[in-house]
Structures are given as C-alpha cells and as structure tokens.
Motif scaffolding. Structure first.
Motif, PDB file in Angstrom:
ATOM      1  N   ASN A  79      -8.867   3.117   4.489  1.00  0.00           N
ATOM      2  CA  ASN A  79      -7.851   4.242   4.764  1.00  0.00           C
ATOM      3  C   ASN A  79      -8.111   5.096   6.085  1.00  0.00           C
ATOM      4  OD1 ASN A  79      -6.337   4.105   2.312  1.00  0.00           O
ATOM      5  ND2 ASN A  79      -7.997   5.035   1.208  1.00  0.00           N
ATOM      6  N   PHE A  80      -6.696   5.465   6.784  1.00  0.00           N
ATOM      7  CA  PHE A  80      -6.838   6.110   7.688  1.00  0.00           C
ATOM      8  C   PHE A  80      -6.920   7.672   7.602  1.00  0.00           C
ATOM      9  CE2 PHE A  80      -5.441   3.623  11.238  1.00  0.00           C
ATOM     10  CZ  PHE A  80      -5.158   2.492  11.067  1.00  0.00           C
ATOM     11  N   TYR A 113       0.780   9.853  15.616  1.00  0.00           N
ATOM     12  CA  TYR A 113       1.810  10.370  14.843  1.00  0.00           C
ATOM     13  C   TYR A 113       2.544  11.675  15.458  1.00  0.00           C
ATOM     14  CZ  TYR A 113       0.811   6.910  11.287  1.00  0.00           C
ATOM     15  OH  TYR A 113       0.546   5.877  10.258  1.00  0.00           O
ATOM     16  N   GLN A 170      -4.200   5.511  15.568  1.00  0.00           N
ATOM     17  CA  GLN A 170      -2.827   5.664  15.605  1.00  0.00           C
ATOM     18  C   GLN A 170      -2.580   7.144  16.025  1.00  0.00           C
ATOM     19  OE1 GLN A 170      -1.830   4.687  11.671  1.00  0.00           O
ATOM     20  NE2 GLN A 170      -1.878   2.312  12.062  1.00  0.00           N
ATOM     21  N   TYR A 197      -3.392  -0.081  -3.601  1.00  0.00           N
ATOM     22  CA  TYR A 197      -3.217  -1.259  -2.607  1.00  0.00           C
ATOM     23  C   TYR A 197      -2.101  -1.900  -3.538  1.00  0.00           C
ATOM     24  CZ  TYR A 197      -7.897  -0.039  -0.983  1.00  0.00           C
ATOM     25  OH  TYR A 197      -8.978   0.596  -0.360  1.00  0.00           O
ATOM     26  N   GLN A 203      -0.080   2.440  17.943  1.00  0.00           N
ATOM     27  CA  GLN A 203      -1.431   1.784  17.741  1.00  0.00           C
ATOM     28  C   GLN A 203      -2.216   1.519  18.766  1.00  0.00           C
ATOM     29  OE1 GLN A 203      -2.854   0.481  13.714  1.00  0.00           O
ATOM     30  NE2 GLN A 203      -3.331  -1.485  14.791  1.00  0.00           N
ATOM     31  N   PHE A 253       5.271   7.440  13.003  1.00  0.00           N
ATOM     32  CA  PHE A 253       4.342   6.678  13.613  1.00  0.00           C
ATOM     33  C   PHE A 253       4.868   6.452  15.115  1.00  0.00           C
ATOM     34  CE2 PHE A 253       1.410   3.362  14.522  1.00  0.00           C
ATOM     35  CZ  PHE A 253       2.033   2.372  15.105  1.00  0.00           C
ATOM     36  N   TYR A 268      -3.921   6.863  -3.309  1.00  0.00           N
ATOM     37  CA  TYR A 268      -3.337   5.778  -2.839  1.00  0.00           C
ATOM     38  C   TYR A 268      -3.474   4.478  -3.780  1.00  0.00           C
ATOM     39  CZ  TYR A 268      -8.377   4.480  -1.634  1.00  0.00           C
ATOM     40  OH  TYR A 268      -9.907   4.433  -1.621  1.00  0.00           O
ATOM     41  N   VAL A 297      -5.743  -0.457  20.053  1.00  0.00           N
ATOM     42  CA  VAL A 297      -6.846  -1.532  19.305  1.00  0.00           C
ATOM     43  C   VAL A 297      -7.992  -1.708  20.487  1.00  0.00           C
ATOM     44  CG1 VAL A 297      -7.285  -3.589  18.140  1.00  0.00           C
ATOM     45  CG2 VAL A 297      -5.140  -2.378  17.883  1.00  0.00           C
ATOM     46  N   GLY A 354      -1.047  -6.197  10.486  1.00  0.00           N
ATOM     47  CA  GLY A 354      -1.824  -5.859  11.287  1.00  0.00           C
ATOM     48  C   GLY A 354      -1.892  -4.565  12.021  1.00  0.00           C
ATOM     49  N   ASN A 355      -0.791  -3.590  11.910  1.00  0.00           N
ATOM     50  CA  ASN A 355      -1.085  -2.568  12.545  1.00  0.00           C
ATOM     51  C   ASN A 355      -1.267  -1.216  11.408  1.00  0.00           C
ATOM     52  OD1 ASN A 355       1.501  -1.792  11.743  1.00  0.00           O
ATOM     53  ND2 ASN A 355       2.338  -1.896  13.817  1.00  0.00           N
ATOM     54  N   ASP A 356      -0.749  -1.728   9.896  1.00  0.00           N
ATOM     55  CA  ASP A 356      -0.959  -0.575   8.882  1.00  0.00           C
ATOM     56  C   ASP A 356      -0.359   0.793   9.528  1.00  0.00           C
ATOM     57  OD1 ASP A 356      -3.857   0.073   6.934  1.00  0.00           O
ATOM     58  OD2 ASP A 356      -1.736  -0.431   6.478  1.00  0.00           O
ATOM     59  N   GLU A 357       0.827   0.504   9.912  1.00  0.00           N
ATOM     60  CA  GLU A 357       1.592   1.807  10.417  1.00  0.00           C
ATOM     61  C   GLU A 357       2.114   2.410   9.080  1.00  0.00           C
ATOM     62  OE1 GLU A 357       5.118   0.610  12.622  1.00  0.00           O
ATOM     63  OE2 GLU A 357       6.274   2.527  12.101  1.00  0.00           O
ATOM     64  N   GLN A 358       2.060   3.491   8.778  1.00  0.00           N
ATOM     65  CA  GLN A 358       2.350   4.210   7.680  1.00  0.00           C
ATOM     66  C   GLN A 358       3.865   5.051   7.887  1.00  0.00           C
ATOM     67  OE1 GLN A 358      -0.405   6.920   5.443  1.00  0.00           O
ATOM     68  NE2 GLN A 358      -1.999   5.949   6.665  1.00  0.00           N
ATOM     69  N   PHE A 368       6.564   7.452   6.282  1.00  0.00           N
ATOM     70  CA  PHE A 368       6.414   8.693   5.349  1.00  0.00           C
ATOM     71  C   PHE A 368       7.837   8.916   4.590  1.00  0.00           C
ATOM     72  CE2 PHE A 368       2.297  10.497   5.889  1.00  0.00           C
ATOM     73  CZ  PHE A 368       1.766   9.753   6.829  1.00  0.00           C
ATOM     74  N   HIS A 412       8.590  15.152   8.621  1.00  0.00           N
ATOM     75  CA  HIS A 412       7.506  14.247   8.183  1.00  0.00           C
ATOM     76  C   HIS A 412       6.859  13.444   9.476  1.00  0.00           C
ATOM     77  CE1 HIS A 412      11.281  11.878   7.786  1.00  0.00           C
ATOM     78  NE2 HIS A 412      10.345  10.873   8.260  1.00  0.00           N
ATOM     79  N   PRO A 413       5.831  13.092   9.107  1.00  0.00           N
ATOM     80  CA  PRO A 413       5.020  12.498  10.217  1.00  0.00           C
ATOM     81  C   PRO A 413       5.814  11.094  10.593  1.00  0.00           C
ATOM     82  CG  PRO A 413       3.229  13.290   9.088  1.00  0.00           C
ATOM     83  CD  PRO A 413       4.793  13.481   8.323  1.00  0.00           C
ATOM     84  N   ASN A 422      -9.534   0.923  15.624  1.00  0.00           N
ATOM     85  CA  ASN A 422      -8.089   1.103  16.078  1.00  0.00           C
ATOM     86  C   ASN A 422      -7.739   2.793  15.778  1.00  0.00           C
ATOM     87  OD1 ASN A 422      -6.281   1.398  13.578  1.00  0.00           O
ATOM     88  ND2 ASN A 422      -7.590  -0.353  13.303  1.00  0.00           N
ATOM     89  N   LYS A 472       0.864  -1.158  -0.188  1.00  0.00           N
ATOM     90  CA  LYS A 472      -0.218   0.029  -0.008  1.00  0.00           C
ATOM     91  C   LYS A 472       0.805   1.167  -0.042  1.00  0.00           C
ATOM     92  CE  LYS A 472      -4.481   1.376   1.652  1.00  0.00           C
ATOM     93  NZ  LYS A 472      -5.662   1.081   2.858  1.00  0.00           N
TER      94      LYS A 472
END
Lengths: 114, 110
Positions: B97-98, B35, B33, A50, B48, B45, A48, B50, A99-103, A105, B42-43, B31, A31
């Motif tokens: 999407n977040f 940042y 998050q 996938y 998170q 993380f 975005y 849950v 599982g956590n979809d941390e982005q 950057f 930049h951001p 959940n 992603k």
C-alpha cells in the motif's frame, strides 16, 4: 475521468445511527481503498481490499467495517456513528497489474455526526 | 515507523513565482507518486517516478526522484491561480500500500 462513484456526497446524522457509505467503480479494478481525511489534512488509510472476499484494515484504527462481495462495490459501514467520525471519506481503486498502481479517487462523502 | 514527510506544510506565492515541494522517505522507495487535490475536491494522480535520478516534466511541472530513491521534489515554474491546491507525495512503504505524505498546501495570490 475516472469511473468511481460515492454516495451520498453529504450526510448529517445523529449519534448512534448506523450508516453505510457506498462506493462503486466500473473500471474492473481489483484493489479498492477507503481513506479518512479531515479538511486540508493528510489521508489516512482505514480499509483496503485486494479483490472479492478480501478485506484488510489500514493504518488508522477505525470503528467501521467493509465488505467486498462484488468487484465493483466496496461499501463502508459505521454501526454506531459518533461525533469523532465527522470527516470526509474517500474511496479509491487501482489496478496493480498495470505496473503503476495509480489510485483513482471518488468525489468523497462528507459526514457530519451531531 | 516508516514515514513519508513533506515540506513545507504551506506555501504562499505571488502568481508568476516558482514553487517547490519536497518529499522525504525514511526508507528507500521502489517508486513514488504525486497527487494534486484542489480545494473541496479529491486527489488526482499526477505522475509516478520509478528510476533513480529520474526527471519528468508536465508542462510547467517538473518532478524529480532522488538518486538514493528516498526523496522527491515537485517544482512548478511561473505559478498560476489554477495551481492552487494541496500536493501529496505517496510511496509504497506499507507492504503493497502507498503511504501518503501530509501534503503541501499551495496558495497563489493573483
């Protein structure tokens, strides 16, 4: 430190020019995202993906386009730059399967259109 | 529409004081998050959350997820100048999407 890169870091161009902002990641993330952010303000999702051959428009209407021919590469193109496009553009990637979809950057591209 | 809101927008504190930012969603979140974005950066993380009512700590930072999973908070104890930046919460409102909140900009006066 995340392995996501953006070039150029800074760009000043004239109105009407076509530009491509590059984004690459070496983490194998499926992603990827493009955000627009004015200094100190909120992030707006503009595109975005996938995965390969997948591209979607985000919340913010944008005159830009994106492509995803390779997993690691997600360039953003402005066909005709306008002063209203002046902003910072942030690319991000994530691995939703963890599982956590941390982005993660990239450092961003600061674009100024004169 | 679905929104993520944050308060306050700005916070100025003296070094050593505590700081809290609050995040509220218009809908229940699976959940949330957090940042941090340093000035000019930049951001990055942070964490998170849950589970309903979950509390997590990272050194001087304490994160909490509300029982109804519609709100969250970030508390910093004894702020330092290195805490300066904008703190964003983000929740998966828009399908997969977040959506990021508008952020809370923290200034720490030495």
């Amino acid at each position: 430190e995340a392995d996501i890169y953006q070039t150029p870091r800074y760009l000043v161009i004239g109105t009407g020019k076509k530009i491509t902002l590059e984004c690459s990641q070496t983490m194998g993330h499926d992603k990827m995202y493009w955000y627009q952010q004015d200094p100190g303000m909120e992030l707006h999702l503009i595109h975005y993906s996938y995965g390969v051959n997948s591209t979607e428009k985000g919340d913010l209407s944008s005159e830009s386009t994106v492509s995803r021919i390779r997993t690691e590469h997600f360039p953003l193109t402005l066909e005709s730059a306008r002063p209203s496009h002046t902003s910072q553009y942030l690319c991000a990637s994530s691995d939703p399967w963890t599982g956590n979809d941390e982005q993660y950057f990239g450092p961003g591209t600061r674009l100024t259109v004169t | 529409g679905q929104q993520v809101m944050q308060i306050p927008q700005y916070q100025h504190v003296q070094e050593g004081e505590d700081f809290t930012t609050y995040c509220n969603s218009s809908t229940t979140l699976s959940n949330i998050q957090w940042y941090k974005q340093r000035p000019g950066g930049h951001p990055v993380f942070l964490i998170q959350l849950v589970k309903s009512g979950e509390v997590k700590k990272q050194k001087r930072l304490t994160f909490q997820f509300g029982e109804a999973k519609k709100n969250s908070s970030l508390h910093i104890t004894a702020t330092q100048t290195t805490d300066v930046g904008t703190y964003f919460c983000a929740g998966p409102l828009d399908g997969q999407n977040f959506v990021f909140g508008p952020g809370t900009r923290l200034s720490v006066l030495p």
